[in-house]
Design a protein around this motif. Sequence first.
Motif, short mmCIF file in Angstrom:
data_model
loop_
_atom_site.label_atom_id
_atom_site.label_comp_id
_atom_site.label_asym_id
_atom_site.label_seq_id
_atom_site.Cartn_x
_atom_site.Cartn_y
_atom_site.Cartn_z
N ASN A 48 0.81 -1.23 0.00
CA ASN A 48 0.00 0.00 0.00
C ASN A 48 0.84 1.28 0.00
O ASN A 48 0.34 2.35 0.34
CB ASN A 48 -0.98 0.02 1.19
CG ASN A 48 -2.09 -1.01 1.03
OD1 ASN A 48 -2.60 -1.21 -0.07
ND2 ASN A 48 -2.44 -1.67 2.12
N LYS A 51 3.40 4.10 -1.99
CA LYS A 51 3.57 4.69 -3.32
C LYS A 51 4.91 5.42 -3.39
O LYS A 51 5.47 5.84 -2.38
CB LYS A 51 2.46 5.70 -3.61
CG LYS A 51 1.07 5.09 -3.75
CD LYS A 51 0.04 6.18 -4.08
CE LYS A 51 -1.36 5.58 -4.25
NZ LYS A 51 -2.35 6.63 -4.59
N GLY A 106 3.77 8.98 -6.70
CA GLY A 106 2.36 8.84 -7.04
C GLY A 106 1.94 7.49 -7.58
O GLY A 106 0.77 7.28 -7.92
N LYS A 107 2.87 6.52 -7.63
CA LYS A 107 2.54 5.21 -8.21
C LYS A 107 2.71 4.12 -7.16
O LYS A 107 3.69 4.11 -6.40
CB LYS A 107 3.46 4.94 -9.40
CG LYS A 107 3.05 3.72 -10.22
CD LYS A 107 3.82 3.69 -11.53
CE LYS A 107 3.33 2.57 -12.42
NZ LYS A 107 4.00 2.58 -13.73
N GLU A 108 1.75 3.18 -7.12
CA GLU A 108 1.82 2.07 -6.17
C GLU A 108 3.01 1.16 -6.49
O GLU A 108 3.26 0.83 -7.65
CB GLU A 108 0.53 1.24 -6.23
CG GLU A 108 -0.68 1.93 -5.64
CD GLU A 108 -1.91 1.03 -5.74
OE1 GLU A 108 -2.47 0.67 -4.68
OE2 GLU A 108 -2.31 0.71 -6.87
N ILE A 109 3.72 0.77 -5.44
CA ILE A 109 4.88 -0.12 -5.63
C ILE A 109 4.40 -1.55 -5.89
O ILE A 109 4.94 -2.25 -6.74
CB ILE A 109 5.80 -0.08 -4.39
CG1 ILE A 109 6.34 1.33 -4.18
CG2 ILE A 109 6.96 -1.07 -4.55
CD1 ILE A 109 7.02 1.55 -2.85
N PRO A 165 0.90 -2.78 -6.70
CA PRO A 165 -0.54 -2.64 -6.96
C PRO A 165 -1.30 -3.97 -6.95
O PRO A 165 -2.44 -4.03 -6.52
CB PRO A 165 -0.59 -2.00 -8.36
CG PRO A 165 0.74 -2.31 -8.97
CD PRO A 165 1.72 -2.32 -7.84
N ASN A 182 -1.58 -5.27 -3.39
CA ASN A 182 -2.52 -4.40 -2.68
C ASN A 182 -3.97 -4.84 -2.96
O ASN A 182 -4.82 -4.83 -2.07
CB ASN A 182 -2.35 -2.94 -3.13
CG ASN A 182 -0.98 -2.39 -2.76
OD1 ASN A 182 -0.26 -2.97 -1.95
ND2 ASN A 182 -0.61 -1.26 -3.36
N LEU A 225 8.73 1.71 -12.89
CA LEU A 225 8.49 2.40 -11.62
C LEU A 225 9.54 3.49 -11.49
O LEU A 225 10.74 3.22 -11.48
CB LEU A 225 8.59 1.40 -10.46
CG LEU A 225 8.23 1.94 -9.07
CD1 LEU A 225 6.72 2.19 -8.98
CD2 LEU A 225 8.65 0.95 -7.99
N HIS A 260 8.56 -4.48 -7.56
CA HIS A 260 7.47 -4.07 -8.45
C HIS A 260 7.31 -5.11 -9.58
O HIS A 260 6.19 -5.44 -9.97
CB HIS A 260 7.78 -2.69 -9.02
CG HIS A 260 6.69 -2.12 -9.88
ND1 HIS A 260 5.46 -1.77 -9.38
CD2 HIS A 260 6.65 -1.84 -11.22
CE1 HIS A 260 4.69 -1.29 -10.37
NE2 HIS A 260 5.40 -1.33 -11.50
#
Length: 638
Positions: free
Chosen positions: A279, A281, A284-287, A289, A292, A442, A460
């Motif tokens: 959860n 980031k 601005g990007k989820e590591i 996703p 999660n 990423l 990622h």
Amino acid sequence: MNLKIPKLIKIALNNTFIKNGIEILKINADVIIFFIILCIKLINYGKSISPEYFSTTVITPIIASLLLLFSFSFLLKNKKRIRYLFIIDILISALILADLVYYRYYTDIITISSIGNAKLLGGVKDAIASLVKVSDFFYLIDIIVFIPIFKIYYKKVDVKVQSLVARIITFFMIFTVGTVVEAKTFKKVSIEQPTLLTAMSDRIYLTKMIGNLNFHMVDLFNFSNTKIKNSKKLSASEENQVKSYLKSKTTKTNQFTGIGNGKNLIMIQVEALQNFVINAKINGKEITPNLNKWVNKSAYFDNYFYQVAGGNTSDAEFMSLNSLYPAQSGAAYYTYCGNTLNSLPKELNANGYYTAALHGYAEGYWNRNVMYNTEGFNDFFGQSKYDRNENVGLGLSDKSFLNQSFDELQKFKQPYFSFLITLSSHYPFNDVKGYENGMDTLDVGSYKNTLFGNYLEGIHYTDKQLGDFLDKLESSGIADNSIIVLYGDHFAIPKQNINDLYKFEGSSSSDDLAWYQYQKVPLLIHFPKDKNKGTNHTYACQMDLLPTITNMFDLKNDYMFGKDIFSTGNRKVTFRNGSFTDANVFYVSWTNTYYDIKTGSKVNETPKLKSLKENSSNELKYSDELLNHNLIKSWIKK
């Protein structure tokens, strides 16, 4: 001028120093020849097992180890000495041949434990004939040739014998040189890889650092040291103490008892998956996703600690499958590979399950080829059973591994237990080939080209492959009749790089409590139809996984040190070094300090805290005694 040259040569030849040198060479010709031949053999062996990594740096420890062996030959005379040299040559040549054959089968180095547990090695005996090559006789040809040569040498050449004093001085000088070089070699290894000499986690890498002979000396020392520790028999009262303690840990029934009956169990151990990425980031990007998404569909534990010691990944497996602590030194997967265990695969086998371990790396790594037999798996799908069509990091990519593993799962007879171990997110996290195949990149910003940034990119990539695999389990309907367990095995960011993690987390504290609070890995338990989903803040650990599973699948297991995660009551996490936490206080063993978790401040020891510390110490002691004396074997017989 020209007339003077022969005279100068004559003078030089008559020089006492040169004459003495020639005499010394003549006296020690046998030692010198055997020494050179064995150097060539050992260097050639090193190139055979690892041509891409073998370097001249390993020649120094190879020479040093031979110097130690050959120094003793100077204490002997004529026939006794030549016999000693032949024996050394034969033994080392035989050892090299055994290592070569074993390497061709397991891509690893043979150890005493693997010889002692030969019955666990499967079909290697049947394969030996096909593994031996004609070129292998190169290692024996000198022995055959030297026998007549040295007979002639001692008959035809007038070889004088050095005096006893001279031989003792020679022995002492050569032995001292060998010892000093060996000491420097082992000191260097202990600094660069602190646990490698005891854990022997990567036997090929260790051999490349210290040479073949030194590797086998280290193996002999570790094996003997363990045997000595285990030689003292426990008294009846000491054994009863262990048994009584385990009885007190027996899991009580709860709402999850038997919930997994008849269902498949799919367990995924993810390399270096730490909890801080869940959860989270960056730019601005989820590591992670994909994970999660599955966190929100599963029972998720965010205070789940790893407890590995010298065995790292293998320790995580050992605890998760047995609920027993790692070895006090070294790796349990080597030290206890001959023990009787009451493991998860064995219990599921007894309940009609098919069990298989799947890992796309070398079968011998962490001694898995031996240990998975000890654990009771029906099958082990290792590197040799996969199409190695894409590499990321150490070996087969997670993408290829998980795709091929999914195909295998579809063939398994239900109900089954599949235990999958990923690889691509392994230290040093510097291979991101997956991005070249169209995967979203990423942006790690200022962390680019740092260990921390590489890790974020690496995890990622693994997250994407795990997400695809889990989605396929769901879309194929497998997830509807399976309980899926996913967890991280150990830390990713070592302590020397922890400041980047603190910076990323915005942590202002850098004390031992802060360090420990980041030693968590995620645990996800997914039930069919996303039942029982939600985040659980219970303080738990890898030792607790087996009791949780045995309760869910209604399995009998009386020999566990962990506690069912879903059970209520007091909880405590004990680490191999004696540190512990009860979710209120954290005790750090190496400084003998207690911390209040909420405030972060140090607190004084109270009678209750002292009792908790003693309890943790006893628990580690009882686990060691159980394993060192193979108590489960005797208990099962009774």
